[in-house]
Write a protein that holds these residues in place. Structure first.
Motif, PDB file in Angstrom:
ATOM      1  N   ARG A  35      -1.532  -6.984   1.311  1.00 22.74           N
ATOM      2  CA  ARG A  35      -0.487  -5.955   1.242  1.00 22.74           C
ATOM      3  C   ARG A  35       0.646  -6.217   2.229  1.00 22.74           C
ATOM      4  O   ARG A  35       1.771  -5.764   2.008  1.00 22.74           O
ATOM      5  CB  ARG A  35      -1.095  -4.579   1.461  1.00 22.74           C
ATOM      6  N   GLY A  40       6.847  -5.252  -3.167  1.00 20.67           N
ATOM      7  CA  GLY A  40       7.028  -4.128  -4.071  1.00 20.67           C
ATOM      8  C   GLY A  40       7.801  -4.413  -5.348  1.00 20.67           C
ATOM      9  O   GLY A  40       8.352  -3.502  -5.948  1.00 20.67           O
ATOM     10  N   ASP A  55       1.197   1.852  -5.040  1.00 16.13           N
ATOM     11  CA  ASP A  55       1.106   3.105  -4.294  1.00 16.13           C
ATOM     12  C   ASP A  55       2.473   3.804  -4.296  1.00 16.13           C
ATOM     13  O   ASP A  55       3.419   3.340  -4.947  1.00 16.13           O
ATOM     14  CB  ASP A  55       0.572   2.880  -2.879  1.00 16.13           C
ATOM     15  N   GLU A  56       2.581   4.900  -3.561  1.00 19.48           N
ATOM     16  CA  GLU A  56       3.818   5.682  -3.552  1.00 19.48           C
ATOM     17  C   GLU A  56       5.004   4.916  -2.976  1.00 19.48           C
ATOM     18  O   GLU A  56       6.151   5.271  -3.223  1.00 19.48           O
ATOM     19  CB  GLU A  56       3.613   7.001  -2.786  1.00 19.48           C
ATOM     20  N   ASN A  57       4.733   3.843  -2.239  1.00 21.36           N
ATOM     21  CA  ASN A  57       5.803   2.996  -1.702  1.00 21.36           C
ATOM     22  C   ASN A  57       6.085   1.780  -2.573  1.00 21.36           C
ATOM     23  O   ASN A  57       6.891   0.932  -2.218  1.00 21.36           O
ATOM     24  CB  ASN A  57       5.444   2.535  -0.280  1.00 21.36           C
ATOM     25  N   GLY A  58       5.379   1.679  -3.691  1.00 24.38           N
ATOM     26  CA  GLY A  58       5.579   0.551  -4.598  1.00 24.38           C
ATOM     27  C   GLY A  58       4.808  -0.691  -4.214  1.00 24.38           C
ATOM     28  O   GLY A  58       5.050  -1.760  -4.770  1.00 24.38           O
ATOM     29  N   LEU A  59       3.862  -0.568  -3.267  1.00 22.62           N
ATOM     30  CA  LEU A  59       3.075  -1.726  -2.847  1.00 22.62           C
ATOM     31  C   LEU A  59       1.778  -1.803  -3.640  1.00 22.62           C
ATOM     32  O   LEU A  59       1.179  -0.785  -3.992  1.00 22.62           O
ATOM     33  CB  LEU A  59       2.761  -1.647  -1.349  1.00 22.62           C
TER      34      LEU A  59
END
Length: 94
Positions: A35, A40, A55-59
């Motif tokens: 990660r 992203g 995830d919510e951060n695009g990762l």
């Protein structure tokens, strides 16, 4: 053992059992996610959303490192498409 660690291990085992029962094939590959390298772009999740999640951060993250039988090619394509080389596919050692 921390309750959080126990819950994570239990969840992983449940997901692995679900993978084996829903796809009918024993997984032969696993994915290693770095990660810290992920930028992203999301190409992996576009090519193989059954394995790669964002995830919510695009990762990128995975619910289980095991790649379900029958999704090997899509998982390889998703890993190969990663411009940051944050995904590595390897065979499971028996």
């Amino acid at each position: 053992m921390c309750i959080c660690l126990y819950a994570q291990q239990h969840r992983t085992r449940c997901i692995e059992r679900k993978i084996m029962s829903t796809h009918g094939k024993t997984p032969t590959l696993r994915v290693i996610v770095d990660r810290g390298r992920c930028c992203g772009y999301g190409l992996c999740a576009q090519l193989c959303p059954e394995v790669y999640k964002l995830d919510e951060n695009g990762l990128v993250y995975v619910e289980s490192e095991l790649i379900p039988g029958g999704l090997e090619e899509e998982a390889r394509e998703g890993a190969a498409a990663c411009p940051a080389e944050a995904l590595v596919i390897e065979a499971i050692q028996s």
